[in-house]
Structures are given as C-alpha cells and as structure tokens.
Design a protein around this motif. Structure first.
Motif, PDB file in Angstrom:
ATOM      1  N   LYS A 252       0.839  -1.205   0.000  1.00  0.00           N
ATOM      2  CA  LYS A 252       0.000   0.000   0.000  1.00  0.00           C
ATOM      3  C   LYS A 252       0.871   1.251   0.000  1.00  0.00           C
ATOM      4  O   LYS A 252       0.590   2.219  -0.704  1.00  0.00           O
ATOM      5  N   LEU A 253       1.938   1.215   0.798  1.00  0.00           N
ATOM      6  CA  LEU A 253       2.841   2.365   0.852  1.00  0.00           C
ATOM      7  C   LEU A 253       3.557   2.539  -0.486  1.00  0.00           C
ATOM      8  O   LEU A 253       3.769   3.679  -0.942  1.00  0.00           O
ATOM      9  N   LYS A 254       3.924   1.435  -1.107  1.00  0.00           N
ATOM     10  CA  LYS A 254       4.629   1.506  -2.387  1.00  0.00           C
ATOM     11  C   LYS A 254       3.763   2.192  -3.435  1.00  0.00           C
ATOM     12  O   LYS A 254       4.238   3.034  -4.225  1.00  0.00           O
ATOM     13  N   LYS A 255       2.466   1.866  -3.471  1.00  0.00           N
ATOM     14  CA  LYS A 255       1.550   2.485  -4.421  1.00  0.00           C
ATOM     15  C   LYS A 255       1.337   3.963  -4.122  1.00  0.00           C
ATOM     16  O   LYS A 255       1.119   4.764  -5.031  1.00  0.00           O
ATOM     17  N   ALA A 256       1.415   4.311  -2.836  1.00  0.00           N
ATOM     18  CA  ALA A 256       1.168   5.702  -2.439  1.00  0.00           C
ATOM     19  C   ALA A 256       2.331   6.625  -2.783  1.00  0.00           C
ATOM     20  O   ALA A 256       2.189   7.863  -2.726  1.00  0.00           O
ATOM     21  N   LEU A 257       3.471   6.062  -3.134  1.00  0.00           N
ATOM     22  CA  LEU A 257       4.652   6.890  -3.428  1.00  0.00           C
ATOM     23  C   LEU A 257       4.436   7.799  -4.636  1.00  0.00           C
ATOM     24  O   LEU A 257       5.146   8.800  -4.799  1.00  0.00           O
ATOM     25  N   VAL A 258       3.468   7.456  -5.459  1.00  0.00           N
ATOM     26  CA  VAL A 258       3.164   8.296  -6.623  1.00  0.00           C
ATOM     27  C   VAL A 258       2.725   9.684  -6.174  1.00  0.00           C
ATOM     28  O   VAL A 258       3.082  10.700  -6.796  1.00  0.00           O
ATOM     29  N   LYS A 259       1.965   9.746  -5.075  1.00  0.00           N
ATOM     30  CA  LYS A 259       1.455  11.028  -4.576  1.00  0.00           C
ATOM     31  C   LYS A 259       2.171  11.510  -3.319  1.00  0.00           C
ATOM     32  O   LYS A 259       2.127  12.693  -3.001  1.00  0.00           O
ATOM     33  N   LEU A 260       2.796  10.589  -2.598  1.00  0.00           N
ATOM     34  CA  LEU A 260       3.424  10.946  -1.327  1.00  0.00           C
ATOM     35  C   LEU A 260       4.921  10.644  -1.404  1.00  0.00           C
ATOM     36  O   LEU A 260       5.332   9.474  -1.443  1.00  0.00           O
ATOM     37  N   ASP A 261       5.719  11.705  -1.408  1.00  0.00           N
ATOM     38  CA  ASP A 261       7.174  11.550  -1.479  1.00  0.00           C
ATOM     39  C   ASP A 261       7.733  11.436  -0.057  1.00  0.00           C
ATOM     40  O   ASP A 261       7.981  12.442   0.602  1.00  0.00           O
ATOM     41  N   ILE A 262       7.927  10.196   0.389  1.00  0.00           N
ATOM     42  CA  ILE A 262       8.380   9.990   1.769  1.00  0.00           C
ATOM     43  C   ILE A 262       9.855  10.392   1.961  1.00  0.00           C
ATOM     44  O   ILE A 262      10.313  10.534   3.092  1.00  0.00           O
ATOM     45  N   TYR A 263      10.547  10.645   0.853  1.00  0.00           N
ATOM     46  CA  TYR A 263      11.971  10.993   0.951  1.00  0.00           C
ATOM     47  C   TYR A 263      12.183  12.506   1.113  1.00  0.00           C
ATOM     48  O   TYR A 263      13.233  12.930   1.589  1.00  0.00           O
ATOM     49  N   LYS A 264      11.161  13.293   0.730  1.00  0.00           N
ATOM     50  CA  LYS A 264      11.293  14.753   0.813  1.00  0.00           C
ATOM     51  C   LYS A 264      10.269  15.391   1.745  1.00  0.00           C
ATOM     52  O   LYS A 264      10.529  16.459   2.304  1.00  0.00           O
ATOM     53  N   GLU A 265       9.113  14.763   1.878  1.00  0.00           N
ATOM     54  CA  GLU A 265       8.066  15.332   2.744  1.00  0.00           C
ATOM     55  C   GLU A 265       8.521  15.317   4.207  1.00  0.00           C
ATOM     56  O   GLU A 265       9.241  14.409   4.642  1.00  0.00           O
ATOM     57  N   SER A 266       8.069  16.314   4.951  1.00  0.00           N
ATOM     58  CA  SER A 266       8.299  16.348   6.405  1.00  0.00           C
ATOM     59  C   SER A 266       7.092  15.678   7.078  1.00  0.00           C
ATOM     60  O   SER A 266       6.038  16.303   7.261  1.00  0.00           O
ATOM     61  N   LEU A 267       7.279  14.425   7.444  1.00  0.00           N
ATOM     62  CA  LEU A 267       6.168  13.618   7.939  1.00  0.00           C
ATOM     63  C   LEU A 267       6.336  13.290   9.423  1.00  0.00           C
ATOM     64  O   LEU A 267       7.454  13.207   9.934  1.00  0.00           O
ATOM     65  N   ASP A 268       5.180  13.111  10.075  1.00  0.00           N
ATOM     66  CA  ASP A 268       5.180  12.677  11.474  1.00  0.00           C
ATOM     67  C   ASP A 268       4.999  11.153  11.533  1.00  0.00           C
ATOM     68  O   ASP A 268       5.764  10.445  12.184  1.00  0.00           O
TER      69      ASP A 268
END
Length: 287
Positions: A252-268
């Motif tokens: 699910k996370l792999k598919k979400a990478l199209v819209k969610l950049d986990i490498y650049k976004e500041s995430l909690d």
C-alpha cells in the motif's frame, strides 16, 4: 543208450535281490549333510562363547581400571562471552568426576544440559579417553537490543533469536533496537518477546529497509495493541498491524509513493493499518 535231455525248471528260480544305488546314495548324503550341520553349529556356538568371554573380560578390565576415571570436564567454547555458561555447565556435570568414562552416557548428559540452559541451541558431548568429558555447544544467536520503559524504570537487554534475555544492562549497537513500554515485572526465565512476534519485528524492519532504501533506527513494539511502529532515519514512523501481513501493508505504501514523497516530505507518521474498500488506504500526518 540214448542220452536223456536235462529239463530245467524255470519257474521258481531264486533271484538275487536288486541293489538300488540311487537310494543308497541319497541316504549317505543326508547323513553326511546332517553331520556337517552339526559340526558347523558347534563351531558357531564355540566362537560365540569365545567372543562373549572376551567382551566380559574387557568390561571387567575397564570397570576395575582406574585409568578411565573421569578427572576433567572440558568445554570448547572458551570465549569471554561464554565464560559464565562454561562454568555453569561444568558445575552441572561435576557429579561425573570420579565416574568410569566407559559407562558415561553422552545422550543423558546432553539432555540434562539442554533442560537447564534454554539459551543453548545445540550440544554435543564426547568421551576423550582416557579421562575427559568434552562438551561443545552452540547458543542461539543474539538478534536485538530491547529497551524496556516503565513509569519508574528504564532497562536495556540483549535478546537471542527465541526472545530470551542473553545479557542485561548492556547494548550492542550492531543490533536493531526494540522499545517496549510496560509496567509488568521482567521474568528472565521467559522470553521477553515471543519468538513469533520477534520474527515479525525483525522481518518487517529488514523488508522496509530493502524495499524503500531507508534505515530503521528504532522499533516500538506495542504488545497489547499488537502494533509495530518503525521509526525511520527521516524521523517519521511507520505504523503496522501485526495481525496483518507486512507484505500487504508495505505494498500500500509503495503504491502511495506516486502522490506521497516519503523521501522529501516532512512527515510525522504513516498509518498502514487501515484497510479500505480497495485495500490501498493509508493515513499520514505531516509535521
């Protein structure tokens, strides 16, 4: 005078009894064969008696000889980390000192050691003539640091692959860190983490790092909630449901990478526990 012809009586002539050579031969052969079997059986019994006599003599010799009295228990694992368990194994087998090495039963001693030392995965005991018992063993490998936190206490442990505490108040920076918050007292005789749960934690950590190229710096295991929180080097946390397959949640996370950049976004955090209608729903929070 005329000569008178001699009449010969043919009937009633006495005949010589017929001699049957084939029947006589069979009788002779049977007698010879029977005699041969008797000799063979006697030789076999005689040889068996000699062998038994030799064995009994040797047993008596070994039992009465002081040359085979056990005087030392020797262990092969002489590293510093095994020093304590070496001494404990020797102490457990001290009742063998003075015994006759010939009659020592290695299998019984191996079972005895395994019952007393659950940290030992495999063991082998051999007789080193004339007077030593040699012990070699392999312990379960160390797999993780566990930090337990309660309202009043924080302690660190190193656990092995079946979740048992191997070392207390120590840390190994080469191993992953697992954090547990609990007010329950620790029983060192029981697994700190169940082996199945520990296996899930270690595999989930490895799978995330391999699939997303991001290091996990700490894991929090929530025992009651059956959740796993993976804190990444980017300082955000991945939430997993330990009752679901980790592979499905990471997809699910792999598919979400199209819209969610986990490498650049500041995430909690990113919550992969929720199963939507399509099965691809995730929840995340930015800082």
């Amino acid at each position: 005078m005329f000569s008178r012809k001699r009449k010969i009586r043919m009937q009633g002539r006495l005949k010589r009894p017929t001699y049957n050579t084939q029947t006589s031969s069979r009788i002779s052969n049977r007698r010879a064969s029977s005699k041969f079997r008797g000799i063979k059986k006697f030789k076999k019994l005689f040889l068996t008696a000699i062998i038994l006599g030799i064995i009994i003599t040797l047993i008596y010799f070994f039992a009465s000889s002081g040359n085979f009295t056990v005087s030392e228990i020797e262990t092969e694992e002489n590293s510093i980390e095994n020093q304590l368990i070496n001494e404990q194994v020797k102490s457990l087998l001290k009742d063998q000192i003075g015994a006759n090495l010939v009659f020592v039963n290695p299998s019984e001693l191996e079972n005895k050691i395994l019952e007393h030392f659950p940290a030992i995965e495999s063991i082998g005991i051999s007789k080193n003539y004339p007077n030593k018992i040699k012990v070699s063993f392999t312990k379960y490998p160390l797999v993780a640091n566990v930090i337990t936190e309660s309202n009043s206490l924080k302690k660190s442990y190193i656990i092995n692959s079946i979740g048992l505490i191997a070392q207390e108040d120590l840390e190994n920076t080469r191993l992953p860190y697992i954090k547990i918050h609990s007010d329950e007292p620790i029983n060192s005789q029981l697994p700190l983490i169940e082996s199945s749960k520990l296996d899930y934690i270690l595999k989930a950590t490895q799978m995330f790092e391999e699939r997303f190229g991001m290091r996990i710096i700490e894991v929090e295991y929530k025992k009651i909630a059956r959740e796993l929180h993976l804190r990444t080097e980017k300082e955000f946390t991945i939430w997993l449901d330990m009752q679901q397959e980790m592979d499905i949640q990471f997809k699910k996370l792999k598919k979400a990478l199209v819209k969610l950049d986990i490498y650049k976004e500041s995430l909690d955090y990113i919550d992969l526990r929720i199963a939507g209608n399509s099965g691809d729903k995730i929840i995340y929070k930015r800082k």
